[in-house]
Write a protein that holds these residues in place. Sequence first.
Motif, short mmCIF file in Angstrom:
data_model
loop_
_atom_site.label_atom_id
_atom_site.label_comp_id
_atom_site.label_asym_id
_atom_site.label_seq_id
_atom_site.Cartn_x
_atom_site.Cartn_y
_atom_site.Cartn_z
N PRO A 181 5.70 21.71 27.69
CA PRO A 181 4.94 21.13 26.59
C PRO A 181 5.65 21.33 25.26
O PRO A 181 6.35 22.29 25.05
CB PRO A 181 3.62 21.90 26.62
CG PRO A 181 3.96 23.18 27.27
CD PRO A 181 5.02 22.87 28.28
N SER A 189 1.89 24.48 22.35
CA SER A 189 1.05 25.23 23.28
C SER A 189 -0.21 24.47 23.65
O SER A 189 -0.76 24.65 24.72
CB SER A 189 0.68 26.58 22.68
OG SER A 189 -0.10 26.39 21.50
N GLY A 190 -0.66 23.59 22.76
CA GLY A 190 -1.86 22.85 23.07
C GLY A 190 -1.72 21.91 24.25
O GLY A 190 -2.70 21.44 24.79
N GLU A 191 -0.50 21.65 24.64
CA GLU A 191 -0.31 20.76 25.77
C GLU A 191 -0.29 21.53 27.09
O GLU A 191 -0.14 20.93 28.14
CB GLU A 191 1.00 19.99 25.61
CG GLU A 191 0.97 19.01 24.43
CD GLU A 191 2.20 18.14 24.41
OE1 GLU A 191 2.73 17.88 23.32
OE2 GLU A 191 2.65 17.72 25.49
N ASN A 192 -0.39 22.83 27.04
CA ASN A 192 -0.42 23.60 28.28
C ASN A 192 -1.79 23.47 28.90
O ASN A 192 -2.67 24.28 28.68
CB ASN A 192 -0.11 25.07 28.00
CG ASN A 192 -0.26 25.89 29.26
OD1 ASN A 192 0.14 25.48 30.34
ND2 ASN A 192 -0.87 27.05 29.13
N TYR A 219 -3.72 32.26 30.58
CA TYR A 219 -4.29 31.10 29.92
C TYR A 219 -5.66 30.91 30.56
O TYR A 219 -5.79 30.94 31.78
CB TYR A 219 -3.43 29.86 30.13
CG TYR A 219 -2.04 29.99 29.55
CD1 TYR A 219 -0.93 30.14 30.37
CD2 TYR A 219 -1.84 29.96 28.17
CE1 TYR A 219 0.35 30.26 29.85
CE2 TYR A 219 -0.57 30.08 27.64
CZ TYR A 219 0.52 30.24 28.48
OH TYR A 219 1.77 30.37 27.95
N PHE A 249 -9.59 28.96 30.75
CA PHE A 249 -10.23 27.67 30.58
C PHE A 249 -11.69 27.74 31.04
O PHE A 249 -12.03 28.49 31.95
CB PHE A 249 -9.52 26.59 31.42
CG PHE A 249 -8.04 26.48 31.16
CD1 PHE A 249 -7.16 27.37 31.76
CD2 PHE A 249 -7.53 25.50 30.34
CE1 PHE A 249 -5.79 27.28 31.52
CE2 PHE A 249 -6.17 25.40 30.10
CZ PHE A 249 -5.29 26.30 30.70
N LYS A 290 -10.30 25.97 25.90
CA LYS A 290 -9.21 26.70 26.51
C LYS A 290 -8.66 27.74 25.53
O LYS A 290 -8.74 27.58 24.30
CB LYS A 290 -8.09 25.75 26.91
CG LYS A 290 -7.47 25.02 25.73
CD LYS A 290 -6.42 24.02 26.17
CE LYS A 290 -5.86 23.29 24.96
NZ LYS A 290 -4.87 22.24 25.34
N THR A 317 -5.01 29.62 24.98
CA THR A 317 -3.61 29.77 25.39
C THR A 317 -2.97 30.88 24.56
O THR A 317 -2.60 31.92 25.08
CB THR A 317 -2.84 28.45 25.24
OG1 THR A 317 -3.01 27.93 23.92
CG2 THR A 317 -3.37 27.42 26.23
N THR A 318 -2.83 30.68 23.28
CA THR A 318 -2.32 31.72 22.40
C THR A 318 -3.05 31.60 21.06
O THR A 318 -3.74 30.61 20.81
CB THR A 318 -0.81 31.59 22.15
OG1 THR A 318 -0.56 30.31 21.58
CG2 THR A 318 -0.03 31.74 23.44
N TYR A 353 2.93 28.09 32.23
CA TYR A 353 3.08 26.64 32.31
C TYR A 353 3.38 26.22 33.75
O TYR A 353 4.20 26.81 34.42
CB TYR A 353 4.25 26.18 31.45
CG TYR A 353 4.09 26.46 29.99
CD1 TYR A 353 5.08 27.12 29.28
CD2 TYR A 353 2.96 26.07 29.29
CE1 TYR A 353 4.96 27.38 27.94
CE2 TYR A 353 2.82 26.33 27.94
CZ TYR A 353 3.83 26.99 27.28
OH TYR A 353 3.70 27.25 25.95
N GLY A 354 2.71 25.22 34.19
CA GLY A 354 3.01 24.67 35.50
C GLY A 354 2.41 25.44 36.66
O GLY A 354 2.56 25.02 37.80
#
Lengths: 117, 113
Positions: free
Chosen positions: A98, A101-104, B32, B34, B49, B51-52, B97-98
């Motif tokens: 991404p 980070s918002g795209e994670n 992360y 959600f 969500k 994330t950071t 990620y992923g």
Amino acid sequence: AAGVIQSPRHLIKEKRETATLKCYPIPRHDTVYWYQQGPGQDPQFLISFYEKMQSDKGSIPDRFSAQQFSDYHSELNMSSLELGDSALYFCASSLSRPMASGENEQFFGPGTRLTVL
Amino acid sequence: AQSVTQLGSHVSVSEGALVLLRCNYSSSVPPYLFWYVQYPNQGLQLLLKYTTGATLVKGINGFEAEFKKSETSFHLTKPSAHMSDAAEYFCAVSGSYGQNFVFGPGTRLSVLP
């Protein structure tokens, strides 16, 4: 905005038949995930693909296989269907690298409801 | 490896009352986190969500959640419940990620008139 597309939305099969579920990720997304949600259950991860290669494997039965194609769409193939395979099958897509980070995030499709009779 | 627990498979609140849905996670890497909502016979809709950055996260429909690392929690709250909030709520964790999501067992929220 474009979302994850799954087809078909509903599918009815009989035991021992085969089924193919399709998933079209959001444009630019290179990673696809498959989840299975049984009745009254939480979604369980089956398998994922990144750049057309299998990247992770969860609780996917040996009777199931999946692949990701050059246009990044994915297909989940299910053979020798059993009554217990009746579930909602979700596909999700994400961008593996991404820009921010918002795209994670994994974006989920509406699901395919499979009923095995 | 990650795991998620949600205390209370079914929570009932009165319309206008505070909604509190609990989520605790375990993760060997920074998580992360959600929250998803699922209405009957429908797909998963992202509520919010983490994330950071800021640990208090605001989402759609007036929901918010706070990431508390010391408590390994990510509880979902809404100050005033609405009838339309009745649904199944899933907390999920991902390690990077992923990586695939691990979902909690879900909490069914009922809103009483």
